[in-house]
Design an enzyme around this catalytic site. Structure first.
Site, PDB file in Angstrom:
ATOM      1  N   ASP A  40       3.784   1.081   0.422  1.00 42.88           N
ATOM      2  CA  ASP A  40       4.162   2.139   1.349  1.00 42.88           C
ATOM      3  C   ASP A  40       4.020   3.505   0.666  1.00 42.88           C
ATOM      4  O   ASP A  40       4.367   3.665  -0.504  1.00 42.88           O
ATOM      5  CB  ASP A  40       5.608   1.913   1.792  1.00 42.88           C
ATOM      6  CG  ASP A  40       6.043   2.833   2.905  1.00 42.88           C
ATOM      7  OD1 ASP A  40       5.407   2.822   3.974  1.00 42.88           O
ATOM      8  OD2 ASP A  40       7.035   3.570   2.711  1.00 42.88           O
TER       9      ASP A  40
ATOM     10  N   GLU B 186      -1.091   2.204   1.319  1.00 43.69           N
ATOM     11  CA  GLU B 186      -1.071   3.098   2.473  1.00 43.69           C
ATOM     12  C   GLU B 186      -1.369   4.496   1.918  1.00 43.69           C
ATOM     13  O   GLU B 186      -0.484   5.160   1.379  1.00 43.69           O
ATOM     14  CB  GLU B 186       0.295   3.077   3.161  1.00 43.69           C
ATOM     15  CG  GLU B 186       0.357   3.998   4.373  1.00 43.69           C
ATOM     16  CD  GLU B 186       1.774   4.271   4.834  1.00 43.69           C
ATOM     17  OE1 GLU B 186       1.963   4.488   6.042  1.00 43.69           O
ATOM     18  OE2 GLU B 186       2.698   4.301   3.994  1.00 43.69           O
TER      19      GLU B 186
END
Length: 548
Positions: free
Chosen positions: A215, A279
């Site tokens: 993330d 990401e």
């Protein structure tokens, strides 16, 4: 241009894998509490095996107060009781591996929860302490430090700083949070943070996981001295805005080199590579490519297709840049059209008055194009059912912190996170194993019945069968391995390309039929496709000896 040939002693399974994103709380509920869980994921594995995916990515299931649905982590080495426990996780891992399904975990290194023990220790510690050095604490500006240390905005709305109250009750320092106040940012200049995440990686790798989705992989480091943004209004749009002072700082690449070295140690033991997929939100494909250099992340999500308008020039530009800059590093492109943060393609591509028609046709065509491209592909749960976005959730059921921070429904994510429909005519549509009066954590609309899994599997014309057929062909056709692609000359509304020996994919972005590039019956098409004709808003695949 750097190019590293893969080590033939290691199984680089990820290079052209198809990974299914499981948003755990919305996949399948095994306990009847209206929230999906790890046992539900385990129960759904045969369905995913039948669909034909190579692996799954699990959204965060760690202990968390759930201010941002698990992306506020209180313990990186546990399982929240909402979702099960470590024993259930081990059962899930064993079941997935018996079916030949890889398992990726979502790891959140940019920020923790305010309930994390280290942040609680920081609150209790004085300014300048080692406990506070693990986060970004700073004195405020102005009289008595009453103003935030700088003018940065949080991605989910509001200022990026919150002032704490010291143990004696007086106003204290401020701490940085680039998302919500419940998610304080780690300070990656602190060695404790670096070594703690080494421990976290090894904890899960030792339990058999096959890799991590990272993330906010372009985050972690902030500009030295935390200076004011020169254009604060540009950073105030929330969520999709990127503050260059808090994003894509050069030091972040040192972390990925460190993590890659850890994963490579495990690969050297048994020949199976552990995947790091990031990401990465950066402005250009060339910046993106820096994250997938041979000693950094294996892959990073390429979001340009996800954000591209339904336009052949936009798609061709995005694909060409990705193939030039990203694949040129020796990695492969990681294609994605949907995820848990974006409006679903059926709605995104549709016109508001005809979502189920135009949008569905375009979504089917885009899926065939994505699955024909060189590299890896990620499918978000429900994508294979043709689920539209739920756009009319009442304000009082919305859970997205973006809504609660801004008061605006713009860019909220609840609509793509509504629990999946599995069977039946009324909610919870088989999502919960309990009685019909169970209320899923987000309400399912009545029209979800049309998209239930049992109906999709029974209907050979459904999205599900299109995805399954595409995945079966992708796995069996040597042309859809890592071979190069070549664009074909076509009419302005059409994109067409070849792969390997005789494979052709074409997409008609227009609404009117057009001559197909191949005057033969396709091996797969997103809608009925006669020889020599490519209908509007459709895509088709051919195997031919007569390449244009």
């Amino acid at each position: 241009m750097i190019h590293k040939h893969p080590d033939t002693r290691i199984h680089h399974w990820w290079r052209d894998a198809v990974i299914y994103q499981v948003y755990v709380r919305s996949f399948l509920d095994s306990t009847g509490d209206g929230i999906g869980d790890l046992a539900g994921v385990r129960a759904g594995l045969p369905y995913l095996k039948k669909l034909g995916v190579d692996g799954i990515w699990l959204s965060p299931f760690y202990p968390s107060p759930q201010h941002d649905h698990g992306y506020d982590v209180a313990d990186y080495c546990g399982v929240d009781p909402l979702f099960g426990d470590l024993d259930e996780f081990d059962l899930l891992m064993d079941a997935a591996h018996r079916l030949g399904i890889k398992v990726l975990l979502d790891i959140v290194p940019n920020h923790s929860s305010v309930q994390h023990p280290w942040f609680q220790a920081a609150l209790a510690a004085p300014a300048g302490s080692a406990a506070r050095a693990r986060y970004h604490f700073a004195d405020g500006k102005g009289v008595n430090g009453a103003e935030p240390p700088n003018n940065w905005h949080a991605m989910f709305g509001g200022p990026a700083w919150t002032r704490v109250v010291d143990p004696d009750g007086s106003p204290g320092q401020w701490y940085l949070h680039m998302f919500t106040p419940e998610q304080p940012d780690w300070n990656w200049l602190d060695l404790d943070v670096v070594t703690e995440f080494d421990r976290v990686l090894r904890f899960w790798l030792d339990r058999g996981v096959d890799g991590f989705r990272i993330d906010v992989a372009a985050g972690l480091f902030k500009a030295p001295g935390l200076p004011d943004s020169p254009d604060p209004e540009a950073d105030a749009r929330t969520r999709d805005s990127v503050n260059p002072l808090a994003w894509n700082q050069p030091a972040v690449h040192d972390v990925w080199r460190r993590w890659r070295a850890i994963c490579d140690q495990y690969a050297e033991r048994d020949g199976l590579e552990r995947l790091l997929v990031g990401e990465v939100s950066v402005p250009t494909a060339s910046e993106h490519a820096k994250y997938v250099r041979p000693d950094e992340l294996h892959q990073a999500f390429f979001f340009d297709l996800l954000s591209a308008a339904w336009d052949p020039d936009a798609f061709r530009k995005a694909i060409t840049e990705a193939m030039t800059d990203i694949a040129g590093t020796g990695s492969t492109v990681t294609w994605v059209l949907n995820n848990h943060d974006q409006v679903r393609t059926v709605t995104r591509y549709g016109d508001p008055g005809n979502v189920s028609g135009l949008g569905a046709g375009r979504a089917r065509a885009a899926a065939l194009m994505m699955l024909a491209l060189p590299g890896a592909a990620y499918i978000y749960q429900g994508e294979e059912l043709g689920l539209p976005e739920v756009v009319d959730l009442a304000n009082d059921v919305l859970t997205d912190p973006i809504f609660h921070r801004t008061g605006s429904r713009a860019r909220i994510r609840d609509g793509c996170r509504v629990p999946l429909p599995w069977s039946g005519q009324v909610s919870p549509f088989g999502f919960s194993t309990s009685l019909q009066d169970v209320k899923p954590w987000l309400p399912q609309p009545a029209w979800f019945a049309e998209h239930a899994t049992d109906r999709a599997i029974a209907d050979t014309r459904s999205f599900w069968h299109l995805y399954r057929s595409a995945l079966q062909l992708r796995a069996s056709l040597p042309q859809l391995g890592e071979g190069e692609m070549r664009w074909l000359d076509t009419s302005p509304d059409v994109l067409a390309f070849t792969r390997g020996n005789g494979f052709v994919c074409a997409v008609n972005f227009g609404t009117a039929p057009t001559p197909a590039p191949i005057n033969e019956t396709p091996i797969l098409a997103s809608t009925e496709c006669p020889p020599g004709v490519l209908p509007g808003s459709s895509a088709a695949w051919w195997i031919t000896r007569d390449l244009p």
